[in-house]
Design a protein around this motif. Structure first.
Motif, PDB file in Angstrom:
ATOM      1  N   VAL A 150      26.584  23.285  43.267  1.00 46.29           N
ATOM      2  CA  VAL A 150      27.676  22.371  43.604  1.00 46.29           C
ATOM      3  C   VAL A 150      28.219  22.642  45.000  1.00 46.29           C
ATOM      4  O   VAL A 150      28.741  21.747  45.664  1.00 46.29           O
ATOM      5  N   LEU A 206      29.741  21.740  49.672  1.00 46.06           N
ATOM      6  CA  LEU A 206      30.141  20.350  49.549  1.00 46.06           C
ATOM      7  C   LEU A 206      29.608  19.545  50.735  1.00 46.06           C
ATOM      8  O   LEU A 206      29.567  20.047  51.859  1.00 46.06           O
ATOM      9  N   ASP A 242      37.259  12.825  43.706  1.00 44.88           N
ATOM     10  CA  ASP A 242      35.838  13.137  43.551  1.00 44.88           C
ATOM     11  C   ASP A 242      35.624  14.619  43.276  1.00 44.88           C
ATOM     12  O   ASP A 242      34.793  15.004  42.455  1.00 44.88           O
ATOM     13  N   VAL A 243      36.340  15.455  44.005  1.00 42.10           N
ATOM     14  CA  VAL A 243      36.191  16.907  43.912  1.00 42.10           C
ATOM     15  C   VAL A 243      37.571  17.537  43.844  1.00 42.10           C
ATOM     16  O   VAL A 243      38.519  17.051  44.474  1.00 42.10           O
ATOM     17  N   ASN A 283      38.473  16.937  35.453  1.00 39.32           N
ATOM     18  CA  ASN A 283      37.439  16.688  36.454  1.00 39.32           C
ATOM     19  C   ASN A 283      36.459  17.858  36.445  1.00 39.32           C
ATOM     20  O   ASN A 283      36.807  18.964  36.856  1.00 39.32           O
ATOM     21  N   ASN A 286      34.079  18.510  38.346  1.00 43.01           N
ATOM     22  CA  ASN A 286      33.731  18.975  39.698  1.00 43.01           C
ATOM     23  C   ASN A 286      34.883  19.796  40.265  1.00 43.01           C
ATOM     24  O   ASN A 286      35.443  19.479  41.309  1.00 43.01           O
TER      25      ASN A 286
END
Length: 878
Positions: free
Chosen positions: A363, A366, A610-611, A647, A649
């Protein structure tokens, strides 16, 4: 005669007399002749000093509010020793010097995580440079205390749990500091490994443990870096106070380790006059209101209790170091620190220190091109975090993690922030459950405000009108040392308690608690002194103790109900509390589904992003407490779990100077980055690793246990000790060596650290030969290291020695050498590492010598103490 005609005559006369005075000064001050050796200059100066001047030299004093100076001896040209705390940057006490600001470096434990001698050299050189250019000529550092306890509150000032790693890094630090006209000070001598009862604890360790583990970094720095000074500690060592312990000061340090420098006391750590002087203490640093030397030491000399020869030796040790390090010849200066230039050094050091603990499914790093929104969450993510106590410096500037992430992504990515929990404070050092969140508390007559109404008295019985009233967001306080200006590293979001309440005091907090969800709630008070918790006017906890303790009460509560809360606290007669200050926390253990407003705001933000980057931290500080609870404080564990559910992520950036327990959330997040306290450029360093501008290469210098019970030092007799005695019963099996011996599986092993690339180890060779007249053992290993990935990266090749061929119990793995190698993608390099001969030896207590058994010894090479890639055997000849 006109005045204009007189002026040239006056000038000639002045020049002539000045020249004569200069010649006279040179004649009478032969010790100022630079062509002489330091010893010769010292001998000349000593002959011209009175006994009073010699005692003046060896006796420190408090200089107004600066506190770190002793007096110069003007008639003899002896400069003052101007000391600065220096483990993590130069701590400037004088507000007239550059607004007390200096470069805040990554904490020493972060430097240890680089496993890089070049980084250590740069670290030391910056310390020496800034010390000299902020008018200081003595740095009180580096810290050479072994991180014996994974929860040690002062671990952030340490260079790790292994003596070889400490030694290899401390040598270039000291050499770097002393490359300027500045003296370095190794501290703390000896067995200063806990803050709990640090002023009185009796640390009991075997001679073998002392020689193989705790004295080793000092021994190596003395041998290879000409260390100027050593600071003795508060604690007792095998029953005798460290600063008047002849066995460790004279027999061990000066005689056996051949230390030629001087021994100073920690501040207020000298408790005697005659005993300490005769034991081997050379310099008494300032005490309050005064120390035990000065006039008392002069009297002891006159009465024959301390010999004049002893005073001469003490003074000579100090003067020789002052001459040899250039203190007489190069006066300190006040030259403005180049903030940006030195800040970039701090950033590069921080980048090398970050440890990638976990990186599931790669992951990280980024890719900002694929991200539209980032949620940055955490109570301190928008501020600067550092360890507290005497090593806390005022940075020249700071970059928060939030700011660093914004810098990295620019305007094309939306970056939003939510705290998620209340700020971290000194109260979080206390044991027990996390503090009740402010969002659930309402003060008396509160309007749009959270917390409880706090009333404070400077007496212990709530007598008279309170002298201070305010709204406290949480009841979560450690006063005393932790609340003094310049030592407290709490969040700038928190208002400080006035210093007048740092001694005996009482306080009352009142208001209401709103129940977030129906269920069972365990409320608690952690306190020292007298603490009482009333719910709806009913006394539910009465916590009275002369020792810090936590009491709990479980209640069934209904969602939406509001309950009156009253907490009454007094330091009372809690033995010595007037020296330490009030300690109290109102804590809770809520139902699993209880979520308060701040946490819900973070959860909502996580869902929209998103993250998620969750930045956590602990509160670590010198003081008088070690928090054996390894959980993240102030509800941060629950925050991670709830945000990760919202989330997947979710990346955790963990800032601490010690190990933390991750078992409750480790499996819920794909990536964990251990960032330590990474200095004033922390935000940019963290962002550069998160987004792949820097490939992480840090390795753990300490073992992270699964929990506080799964360690080699989990028994009460080891920590905090019983009846004031801490037994070092684990002996030489400290840190990873103890985990291995006891079969304890850690959460993250010593030496662990991932990379964005992959390294291959192959073709190991080992060789041992005897060299020279002394038949010294020379052992080397070689191997090929290859970068198999597509990005450049650095790997720390670690070499461990297995059990030695002897009946004496030795570690199954012991670090014997390491080397940091940087490789371009697809490249390989032949790596040669010279191993430490003492890793193949043990200390024989009966014969007072190092013994190297002959025979075959296993060699393990790998990326951590657990991740072993290659094995071989080396034969040691007799």
């Amino acid at each position: 005669m006109k005045l204009t005609k007189l002026i040239p005559c006056l000038l000639i006369f002045l020049l002539f007399t000045t020249s004569l005075n200069s010649i006279s000064a040179k004649t009478s001050h032969q010790w100022m002749d630079k062509s002489l050796s330091a010893q010769q200059r010292t001998d000349l100066l000593l002959k011209n000093m009175t006994i009073n001047q010699k005692v003046q030299l060896v006796t420190g004093n408090l200089n107004h509010y600066y506190g770190f100076y002793n007096e110069e001896i003007r008639g003899l040209g002896v400069p003052a020793l101007k000391m600065a705390d220096g483990p993590a940057g130069i701590r400037i006490a004088n507000p007239d010097i550059q607004d007390k600001k200096s470069t805040a470096l990554p904490a020493p434990i972060a430097l240890a995580a680089t496993w890089d001698v070049d980084s250590a050299k740069a670290y030391g050189e910056l310390l020496g440079n800034e010390a000299f250019n902020t008018t200081h000529n003595v740095v009180l550092g580096p810290g050479l205390d072994i991180a014996r306890l994974p929860w040690g509150e002062r671990n952030f000032e340490s260079l790790g749990e292994d003596p070889l790693l400490q030694s290899k890094l401390a040598i270039p630090i000291v050499n770097g500091i002393q490359s300027y006209p500045v003296m370095a000070t190794g501290k703390h001598w000896l067995l200063n490994n806990q803050e709990t009862e640090r002023f009185t604890i009796n640390s009991v360790a075997s001679e073998r443990a002392i020689r193989e583990v705790y004295a080793r970094p000092f021994e190596e720095v003395i041998k290879h870096a000409n260390l100027s000074a050593v600071m003795c500690s508060f604690n007792k060592v095998n029953g005798v106070n460290a600063c008047n312990n002849e066995t460790i000061l004279t027999t061990l340090l000066k005689n056996q380790l051949n230390f030629k420098g001087f021994v100073m006391s920690d501040y207020f750590a000298n408790f005697y006059t005659t005993e300490s002087a005769n034991a081997g203490l050379d310099l008494e640093t300032p005490g309050m209101p005064g120390g035990h030397w000065g006039d008392q030491l002069i009297a002891a000399v006159r009465e024959g209790k301390v010999s004049k020869e002893k005073i001469d030796d003490m003074a000579a040790r100090i003067l020789t170091q002052m001459f040899s390090k250039g203190l007489f010849d190069y006066p300190t200066e006040n030259v403005q620190i180049p903030a940006k230039e030195h800040g970039q050094i701090a950033r590069r050091l921080a980048e090398q220190s970050l440890v990638l603990m976990k990186n599931e499914n790669k992951v990280l790093p980024l890719d900002k091109k694929e991200i539209e929104s980032i949620a940055v969450i955490g109570p301190e993510a928008d501020t600067y975090s550092a360890g507290g106590g005497s090593s806390l410096v005022v940075p020249t500037y700071t970059v928060s993690p939030l700011e660093g992430i914004k810098n990295a992504v620019g305007e094309n990515v939306k970056v939003s922030y939510a705290a998620g929990t209340d700020p971290i404070s000194a109260g979080d050092i206390l044991p027990g459950p996390s503090a009740v969140p402010s969002s659930l508390l309402t003060p008396v007559n509160g309007h749009n405000e959270n917390g409880l109404t706090g009333e404070y008295w400077t007496n212990t019985k709530f007598e008279g009108k309170p002298s201070f009233v305010r709204t406290d967001h949480q009841v979560n306080f450690s006063l005393g040392f932790y609340n003094y200006e310049g030592f407290n590293a709490q969040s700038p979001k928190l208002a400080k308690i006035p210093a007048e309440f740092n001694g005996e005091m009482s306080a009352r907090w009142t208001g209401q608690f709103t129940v977030p969800v129906s269920g069972e709630y365990t409320l608690s008070l952690s306190s020292l002194g007298s603490g009482k918790l009333y719910i709806d006017n009913e006394l539910v906890i009465d916590n009275h103790s002369r020792k810090l303790k936590t009491s709990k009460r479980t209640l069934s509560l209904i969602e939406g109900e509001q309950h009156d809360v009253r907490i009454e606290y007094s330091t009372g007669e809690a033995g010595g509390i007037q020296d330490f200050g009030g300690l109290i926390r109102f804590g809770w253990e809520p139902p699993a589904d209880a979520v308060e407003a701040k946490m819900q705001e973070a959860i909502d933000l996580a869902k929209q992003s998103d993250v998620v980057v969750v930045v956590t931290r602990t509160y670590d500080s010198e003081g008088y407490l070690d928090n054996v609870n390894l959980d993240l404080p102030n509800n941060q564990n629950r925050l991670i779990k709830e945000v990760a559910k919202a989330n997947p992520n979710t990346i955790v950036v963990q800032m601490s100077g010690r190990a933390v327990q991750m078992d409750t959330w480790q499996d819920h997040v794909p990536a964990i980055l251990q960032a330590w306290f990474p200095g004033q450029e922390q935000g940019n360093a963290i962002a550069n690793v998160l987004f792949g501008n820097v490939n992480p290469s840090g390795k753990l210098p300490i073992t992270f246990p699964v929990d506080e019970k799964s360690t080699p030092v989990s028994s009460e007799n080891q920590f905090p000790g019983i009846d004031g005695v801490s037994e070092y019963s684990e002996g030489i099996f400290v840190g990873y060596k103890g985990y291995e011996k006891n079969g304890i599986e850690p959460a993250f092993a010593f030496g662990h650290g991932l990379s964005y690339t992959t390294f291959n180890y192959r073709n190991i060779q080992a060789k041992a030969v005897r060299k020279g007249e002394n038949n010294n053992l020379d052992i080397t290993i070689s191997l090929y290291l290859c970068n198999l990935g597509v990005v450049s990266g650095s790997e720390v090749v670690q070499v461990y020695v297995g059990k030695l061929p002897t009946k004496v119990d030795t570690p199954s793995k012991q670090l014997a050498g390491f080397k940091k190698i940087e490789l371009l993608p697809g490249k390989q390099e032949l790596v040669e590492i010279k191993l430490d001969p003492k890793a193949f030896s043990y200390w024989d207590e009966e014969n007072d010598e190092w013994v190297t058994p002959s025979g075959e010894v296993p060699i393990y090479v790998g990326s951590s103490s657990k991740d072993i890639r290659l094995k071989t055997i080396v034969a040691i000849e007799p």
